[in-house]
Design a protein around this motif. Sequence first.
Motif, PDB file in Angstrom:
ATOM      1  N   TYR A  85       0.865  -1.170   0.000  1.00 24.01           N
ATOM      2  CA  TYR A  85       0.000   0.000   0.000  1.00 24.01           C
ATOM      3  C   TYR A  85       0.907   1.227   0.000  1.00 24.01           C
ATOM      4  O   TYR A  85       2.054   1.152   0.451  1.00 24.01           O
ATOM      5  N   PRO A  86       0.396   2.355  -0.495  1.00 25.21           N
ATOM      6  CA  PRO A  86       1.201   3.579  -0.429  1.00 25.21           C
ATOM      7  C   PRO A  86       1.455   3.948   1.039  1.00 25.21           C
ATOM      8  O   PRO A  86       0.782   3.429   1.928  1.00 25.21           O
ATOM      9  N   ARG A  87       2.376   4.854   1.256  1.00 25.87           N
ATOM     10  CA  ARG A  87       2.575   5.375   2.615  1.00 25.87           C
ATOM     11  C   ARG A  87       1.261   5.934   3.134  1.00 25.87           C
ATOM     12  O   ARG A  87       0.411   6.391   2.347  1.00 25.87           O
ATOM     13  N   GLY A  88       1.123   5.932   4.435  1.00 23.88           N
ATOM     14  CA  GLY A  88      -0.119   6.448   5.028  1.00 23.88           C
ATOM     15  C   GLY A  88      -0.466   7.831   4.495  1.00 23.88           C
ATOM     16  O   GLY A  88       0.397   8.692   4.418  1.00 23.88           O
ATOM     17  N   GLY A  89      -1.730   8.013   4.104  1.00 29.90           N
ATOM     18  CA  GLY A  89      -2.189   9.315   3.641  1.00 29.90           C
ATOM     19  C   GLY A  89      -2.041   9.538   2.141  1.00 29.90           C
ATOM     20  O   GLY A  89      -2.645  10.452   1.588  1.00 29.90           O
ATOM     21  N   TYR A  90      -1.253   8.679   1.465  1.00 37.86           N
ATOM     22  CA  TYR A  90      -1.050   8.868   0.032  1.00 37.86           C
ATOM     23  C   TYR A  90      -1.913   7.900  -0.791  1.00 37.86           C
ATOM     24  O   TYR A  90      -2.544   7.002  -0.251  1.00 37.86           O
TER      25      TYR A  90
END
Lengths: 97, 433
Positions: A85-90
């Motif tokens: 998954y992308p980094r948190g928030g992205y």
Amino acid sequence: MSMIKVEDKLYQNRYIVDENRPHIYIKDAEVCASNCKSQPCTFCCPANCYTKDDAGGVNLVTDGCLECGTCRVICQDHGNVSWNYPRGGYGISYKFG
Amino acid sequence: MVEKFDAIVVGAGPSGNSAAYTLAKGGLKVLQIERGEYSGSKNVQGAIMYADALERIIPDFRDDAPLERHIIEQRIWLLGDDSYIGTNYRSDSFNSERPNRYTIIRAQFDKWFNEKVREAGALVICETTVTELLRDANGKVYGVRTDRENGEVHADVVIMADGVNALLARRADLQPELPPENAALAVKEIHFIDPALIEQRFQVKGDEGVVIEMMGKVTGGMVGTAFLYTNKESLTIGIGCLISDFKERGIAPYKLLEDLKNHPVIKPLIQGGEVKEYAGHLIPEGGYKAVPQVCGDGWMVVGDAAHLNNAAHREGSNLAMTSGRFAAETLIELKKQGKAPVAANLALYKKKLDESFVMKDLKKYKNLPEIMHMSPQFFSAYPDLLNGAAHNLFTVDNVDKKTKENQILKSFAKRRSLFGLVGDAFKLARAFR
């Protein structure tokens, strides 16, 4: 034709792009080019992130990724996709979902 | 010092929110971690919300939950090339004070639910991706690692509500990989449209709504279904098929969606709408046999991550919410009794699932996924034959009815031998029994 349509669709979506930090990458380009005849990622990805390149390989651009996991599931026999998954928030941020 | 909680819930979809809410209400110290901007920002569903499952968690949810329309009519259509044959069930009794089903918009609904979690006292952190489970030498889970700096957090139990990809459990070898025949890829769009047009086209008023579930020619023989749901000011339209079928047939998912939107019986229903979003998502379709181990030392897994989805009845969020509640109630009970969250004690969660509709329903349809996978005729020949039969029967053209009847029977026997027909009927009946 279909390429243009998907881009139109993705244009409606909101993305928070993590510049230069793709969350998915192809481990070994040679495996796509030599070992994978059907290259299903190039037609199964709903965001058309994977495209065939001129040299017979596969090119991946994750900007429009919907984070569904289809490519992760589909490439199991070759295990050539590193999927996170992308980094948190992205990444994709659905307004409606 | 690393902060320690009674429980960490990974994910803020329906199962995660149900778990975190119930735990917080039960007085436990809860941390919920969501990777999106907000709860719902990564979540995709058709979406139908079943009131009963939520009512058991938040009885007065109707007071302020963002609900779109309550369903008064269910249509099931078999699509032919330019037609449909199907059933409609509509009842004014669905206009009760406490309707049973609603359409929702997940980004809004999940956000509301997560507010309730916060109000109940849980600590919620968004924009944070959990990268792995922390386990001791004996394999007991004691926390999670996140992508934040110094992002280690400890807890007695980690509840994984991280969705269909279930990366945490798979990476910790607590779950096998998801085979392509056990998941459907669904794509959908939301079309904003004048509510007056929705009322007119679907013969509804106020907050009444209609759902249409579709099978047939539009999946090109692949195992899959399509749907069209009415929201307040929008329609959601989507289609999903098994990943293994997409892979075999070489068909792009967005091509199917375009074909569906252009189907002559669908097009007039969505005409004039403006597309505001395009989404893609996986749906666990393996059923009972694909449900992994759901708990162990210091961990439980809920919702889609535990493959709890009833594909036969298109139910998922109710199983998700119920499993989240069960996981939380298990933990609350153990805590009260002073019992440690080891595998033997957490097995109470599995027992609760087994004794409820969740596993009973999945068990009832345990053979359905295989039958569907091995019977493409349900998705191509039958929709075709039934549409053709209706067309023949309803065309008045100087041919006597007896001859028409014979023509119809012949068309069935030709496409699918009599033996095949009987066999299919038997297989289907057994799978649904």
